[in-house]
Scaffold this active site. Sequence first.
Site, PDB file in Angstrom:
ATOM      1  N   ASP A 225      49.468  42.095  30.028  1.00 40.72           N
ATOM      2  CA  ASP A 225      49.730  40.834  29.320  1.00 40.72           C
ATOM      3  C   ASP A 225      48.454  40.378  28.616  1.00 40.72           C
ATOM      4  O   ASP A 225      47.379  40.913  28.851  1.00 40.72           O
ATOM      5  CB  ASP A 225      50.151  39.765  30.340  1.00 40.72           C
ATOM      6  CG  ASP A 225      49.077  39.579  31.412  1.00 40.72           C
ATOM      7  OD1 ASP A 225      48.206  38.726  31.208  1.00 40.72           O
ATOM      8  OD2 ASP A 225      49.068  40.299  32.430  1.00 40.72           O
ATOM      9  N   ASP A 227      47.209  37.331  29.122  1.00 40.50           N
ATOM     10  CA  ASP A 227      46.874  36.133  29.895  1.00 40.50           C
ATOM     11  C   ASP A 227      47.573  34.923  29.278  1.00 40.50           C
ATOM     12  O   ASP A 227      48.803  34.891  29.251  1.00 40.50           O
ATOM     13  CB  ASP A 227      45.353  35.967  30.009  1.00 40.50           C
ATOM     14  CG  ASP A 227      44.980  35.027  31.142  1.00 40.50           C
ATOM     15  OD1 ASP A 227      45.683  35.044  32.171  1.00 40.50           O
ATOM     16  OD2 ASP A 227      44.005  34.282  31.005  1.00 40.50           O
TER      17      ASP A 227
HETATM   18  N1  LIG Z   1      46.656  37.406  33.238  1.00 43.30           N
HETATM   19  C1  LIG Z   1      46.372  37.746  34.483  1.00 43.30           C
HETATM   20  N2  LIG Z   1      45.567  36.962  35.249  1.00 43.30           N
HETATM   21  C2  LIG Z   1      45.252  37.333  36.509  1.00 43.30           C
HETATM   22  N3  LIG Z   1      45.718  38.432  37.097  1.00 43.30           N
HETATM   23  C3  LIG Z   1      46.539  39.226  36.386  1.00 43.30           C
HETATM   24  N4  LIG Z   1      47.131  40.387  36.701  1.00 43.30           N
HETATM   25  C4  LIG Z   1      47.834  40.794  35.631  1.00 43.30           C
HETATM   26  N5  LIG Z   1      47.700  39.921  34.616  1.00 43.30           N
HETATM   27  C5  LIG Z   1      46.888  38.923  35.052  1.00 43.30           C
END
Ligand SMILES: Nc1ncnc2[nH]cnc12
Length: 279
Positions: A225, A227
């Site tokens: 992703d 975030d």
């Molecule tokens: N955006 C994110 N923040 C923290 N841990 C994660 N693990 C996978 N994506 C994450």
Amino acid sequence: MKLVKATSPDELRSMGITPRIGVIGGSGLYDPGILGDAVEVQMHTPYGFPSDNLIVGRLAGSWVAFLPRHGRGHKYPPHKIPYKANAWALRAVGVSSVIAVSAVGSLRQDYAPGDFVVPDQFVDMTKAREYTFFDGPRVCHPQIGVEPFNEEIRRLLVEAAAKYNKVHDGGCYVCIEGPRFSTKAESRIWRDVYACDIIGMTLVPEINLIREMGMCYGLLALVTDYDIWVPHQPVTADAVERMSAEKLDLAKKVLVDVIPRIPDSLGEKCSREMANACI
Ligand SMILES: Nc1ncnc2[nH]cnc12
Ligand SMILES: CSC[C@H]1O[C@H](OP(=O)(O)O)[C@H](O)[C@@H]1O
């Protein structure tokens, strides 16, 4: 799979089970499915039980010990993972080099969801974990800052990952406390002030403790992703799980490729690096 209750590591060795390589599976990777002659090993350590039974089996002639970081069924959140028991259990069965797999968010446009990253630095923003085996009276100050992630494992991971997927060689992983994801303001700080590239919740204290035990450590990170800094795409646990599931087979291919290439002698180097840490 046969269950072996290992009351002592010697018992495993007497059965001819001598893993040198450990694999820690992250979100989505709870059973490697790549090991032959596998047995489940239930270990009890001075720090309690590890996240789950170790799955110990053969890959290309070598014994490998696998441990799902969150336990099967994902029962431990990142701040409750028994990191000390996990590191102790891996060392006790004879592991000298660890390859970990993790889902991470990306803090930069060109590290896109679906890509692999093999990080080379980290920043610790966790708040309340047990960070060290050295709580006194033996006082030690490990120096892992130059090469927190073993360079030889990193190189092997980058080479192998490039055969199967887009991979980024290097990156700084900021480890947050969780279990909540970052706010927009925090995410901006990790990116613009701390100059980090990827974000997760599990690297610390896993890396500290494994290095303190004299083992080498390398991480294959999968970007799941962006975030929260890309408008309208805030990360969710569901999105992380979906992307992890999609890329699981590729991560396993990378492991199958890399594990047989890790020399047994590598662990000695990481073990020596800890030799000067104690006062
Ligand atoms: N955006 C994110 N923040 C923290 N841990 C994660 N693990 C996978 N994506 C994450
Ligand atoms: C399932 S969402 C967040 C979760 O995923 C990552 O875990 P891991 O490093 O074990 O793959 C992240 O750090 C969080 O723990």
